[in-house]
Design an enzyme around this catalytic site. Structure first.
Site, PDB file in Angstrom:
ATOM      1  CD1 TRP A 182      82.793  59.043  12.048  1.00 10.56           C
ATOM      2  CD2 TRP A 182      80.621  58.725  12.479  1.00 10.56           C
ATOM      3  NE1 TRP A 182      82.595  57.694  12.225  1.00 10.56           N
ATOM      4  CE2 TRP A 182      81.274  57.473  12.499  1.00 10.56           C
ATOM      5  CE3 TRP A 182      79.234  58.763  12.712  1.00 10.56           C
ATOM      6  CZ2 TRP A 182      80.594  56.267  12.745  1.00 10.56           C
ATOM      7  CZ3 TRP A 182      78.569  57.570  12.969  1.00 10.56           C
ATOM      8  CH2 TRP A 182      79.248  56.345  12.979  1.00 10.56           C
ATOM      9  CD  GLU A 221      83.947  61.732  15.076  1.00 11.32           C
ATOM     10  OE1 GLU A 221      82.893  62.326  14.721  1.00 11.32           O
ATOM     11  OE2 GLU A 221      84.057  61.149  16.159  1.00 11.32           O
ATOM     12  CE  LYS A 223      83.509  54.014  15.286  1.00  8.77           C
ATOM     13  NZ  LYS A 223      82.075  54.129  15.519  1.00  8.77           N
ATOM     14  CG  ASP A 254      85.497  59.862  19.270  1.00 15.36           C
ATOM     15  OD1 ASP A 254      85.944  59.161  20.198  1.00 15.36           O
ATOM     16  OD2 ASP A 254      84.273  60.066  19.087  1.00 15.36           O
ATOM     17  CG  HIS A 257      86.594  57.361  16.679  1.00  7.56           C
ATOM     18  ND1 HIS A 257      85.915  58.123  15.764  1.00  7.56           N
ATOM     19  CD2 HIS A 257      85.647  56.886  17.527  1.00  7.56           C
ATOM     20  CE1 HIS A 257      84.622  58.120  16.050  1.00  7.56           C
ATOM     21  NE2 HIS A 257      84.450  57.380  17.120  1.00  7.56           N
ATOM     22  CG  HIS A 281      83.804  63.966  18.889  1.00  4.63           C
ATOM     23  ND1 HIS A 281      83.013  63.231  18.036  1.00  4.63           N
ATOM     24  CD2 HIS A 281      83.386  65.252  18.770  1.00  4.63           C
ATOM     25  CE1 HIS A 281      82.156  64.039  17.435  1.00  4.63           C
ATOM     26  NE2 HIS A 281      82.368  65.271  17.846  1.00  4.63           N
ATOM     27  CG  ASP A 289      84.337  54.278  19.702  1.00  5.71           C
ATOM     28  OD1 ASP A 289      84.499  55.123  20.601  1.00  5.71           O
ATOM     29  OD2 ASP A 289      83.729  54.508  18.632  1.00  5.71           O
ATOM     30  CG  ASP A 291      81.235  56.493  22.251  1.00  3.96           C
ATOM     31  OD1 ASP A 291      81.953  57.478  22.107  1.00  3.96           O
ATOM     32  OD2 ASP A 291      80.966  55.716  21.306  1.00  3.96           O
ATOM     33  CG  ASP A 321      80.859  61.281  20.426  1.00  3.86           C
ATOM     34  OD1 ASP A 321      79.703  60.980  20.779  1.00  3.86           O
ATOM     35  OD2 ASP A 321      81.377  60.867  19.368  1.00  3.86           O
TER      36      ASP A 321
HETATM   37  C1  RNT Z   1      80.863  57.645  16.084  1.00  3.19           C
HETATM   38  C2  RNT Z   1      81.393  59.025  16.185  1.00  3.19           C
HETATM   39  C3  RNT Z   1      80.395  60.127  16.074  1.00  3.19           C
HETATM   40  C4  RNT Z   1      79.136  59.856  16.845  1.00  3.19           C
HETATM   41  C5  RNT Z   1      78.210  61.027  16.997  1.00  3.19           C
HETATM   42  C6  RNT Z   1      76.847  60.621  17.422  1.00  3.19           C
HETATM   43  O1  RNT Z   1      81.750  56.674  16.423  1.00  3.19           O
HETATM   44  O2  RNT Z   1      82.119  59.155  17.369  1.00  3.19           O
HETATM   45  O3  RNT Z   1      80.980  61.317  16.442  1.00  3.19           O
HETATM   46  O4  RNT Z   1      79.410  59.362  18.122  1.00  3.19           O
HETATM   47  O5  RNT Z   1      78.228  61.775  15.883  1.00  3.19           O
HETATM   48 ZN    ZN Z   2      82.853  61.110  17.838  1.00  5.80          ZN
END
Ligand code: RNT
Ligand code: ZN
Length: 412
Positions: A182, A221, A223, A254, A257, A281, A289, A291, A321
């Protein structure tokens, strides 16, 4: 046991075997992200967290050394049923004497020897991520797509080294390790040239992935946007979906994302037809986003249903994640891992054949009614029983609180 018998019978009546579900669940390894434990600080850079991702909160007791982080992980893993994997980032290297001499383009498996031993001791698999952020060479917002050839090459080298480390992990542990790429690359404001950075990223990825390595898989990955990269990200969904399909890699999805109305649960079946494998993720976006710690939301359930109903568990790696520094970090891990497992268990306890039959026959009334009825089935009893046979204490939170008092509170 009495209560489990009751649940067993209740599910049996609708043609679902709780025992078979638990057997299946026991085989699932969740890839637990080490970075929840230290707010993505790592051990090799004293830079601030960059790349457009953010951790908020300052709950006391954060791990600041590899020893502390491993101890915290061990505690968290002792409070969740099953055997899992540990997901590392390159910034978690332990350089010791090398720290002055080497940068991330020179990382080697030996810098992760302690982690490997930890994995062996605790029967964990390992996954890996090159770290394309929190580094001076990423400060202008571009890494693998940087217009400066030297900077680009530096990051390409980092990508290559990371794959070698993943392959080493996979070989040592006899369990495939995923190396997930990523990058934060993108523009805050409207770009003139959206194409050239993507051409450079394509070229860079091809270089990184050129060598065939055993016991590892590559994932990419995408985003939609990051903080400071709101207008354009080089590694967009279309870019990586096409890349993964064409180059036979895993595609990492993810759950934070995408646009808030776009669901990863709906993407899984579609991409599964075209990519070698899927890496998830699992995260919980709240308005962006963000998290947040994963909990048992409708979307997590829907993701689990997709994997179970479509028999996609074999080609899907489930990683977490999220990062929350506003609550006890060990509890955050435990809550997120348990929620993910609960969703999978619930999916496995669905009367799938009956639901499928109803759908095939166009009986959408039964489909909806049954889905709704399942929400009040005694799934919690099955979950408790599963934790029980895995030796997991019911009062896991009490254990976390005790650890907080005895260990975390004493940290500087
Ligand atoms: C960032 C991505 C990525 C990170 C990690 C730390 O938006 O989701 O995967 O969160 O690699
Ligand atoms: Zn991620």
């Amino acid at each position: 046991m009495e209560t489990y018998k009751f649940a067993q019978e209740t599910y049996n009546k609708i043609g679902v075997s709780t025992d078979a579900a638990l057997e299946k669940l026991q085989k699932i390894r969740i890839s637990v992200h080490c970075w929840q434990g230290d707010d993505i600080a790592g051990f090799i850079s004293n830079q601030q967290l960059t790349g457009g991702i953010q951790v908020t909160g300052d709950y006391p007791g954060v791990a600041t050394t590899p020893q502390e982080l491993r101890a915290d992980l061990k505690k968290a893993l002792s409070l969740v049923p099953g055997k899992h994997k540990l997901n590392l980032h390159a910034i978690y290297a332990e350089l010791d004497g090398d720290s002055q001499k080497i940068d991330v383009d020179q990382l080697e498996p030996k810098h992760f020897e302690n982690w490997l031993n930890f994995a062996k001791e605790n029967d964990l698999g390992l996954d890996f991520n090159p770290t394309f952020f929190s580094h001076p060479k990423a400060d202008d917002g571009f890494t693998l797509s940087n217009a400066d050839k030297n900077i680009r090459n530096f990051w390409i080298e980092h990508g290559k080294k990371s794959r070698k480390i993943a392959s080493y992990f996979g070989t040592e542990l006899g369990q495939t390790a995923i190396n997930n790429i990523w990058i934060p690359d993108g523009f805050k404001d409207l770009p003139i040239d959206r194409l050239a950075p993507r051409e450079r990223l394509l070229q860079a990825l091809n270089e990184i992935l050129a060598e065939n390595l055993p016991n590892m898989e590559d994932a990419v990955e995408s985003k939609l946007f990051g903080i400071g990269q709101e207008s354009y990200t080089v590694g967009s969904n279309e870019f990586y979906t096409a890349y993964a399909a064409k180059n036979n890699t895993y595609l990492c999805l993810d759950s934070g994302h995408f646009h808030p109305t776009e669901m990863v649960s709906d993407k899984i079946s579609a991409v599964s037809l075209f990519v070698k494998g899927i890496l998830l993720h699992v995260s919980r976006p709240v308005r962006w986003d963000s998290d947040h710690v994963v909990i048992l939301t409708d979307e997590i359930q829907e993701i689990a249903n997709e994997l179970v109903f479509n028999q996609l568990l074999a080609k899907t790696a489930i990683g977490l994640d999220f990062f929350d520094a506003s609550i006890n970090r060990i509890a955050a891990w435990v809550i997120g891992i348990r929620a993910t497992l609960k969703a999978l268990l619930r999916a496995m306890l669905m009367p799938h054949a009956t639901l499928q039959k109803a759908e095939t026959e166009g009986d959408y009334t039964t489909r909806l009614a049954l889905l709704e009825e399942m929400k009040t089935y005694p799934f919690g009893i099955v979950w408790d029983y599963y934790c029980d046979i895995n030796g997991i204490p019911k009062d896991w939170l009490g254990e976390v609180k005790l650890y907080e008092k005895e260990v975390l509170a004493k940290r500087g």
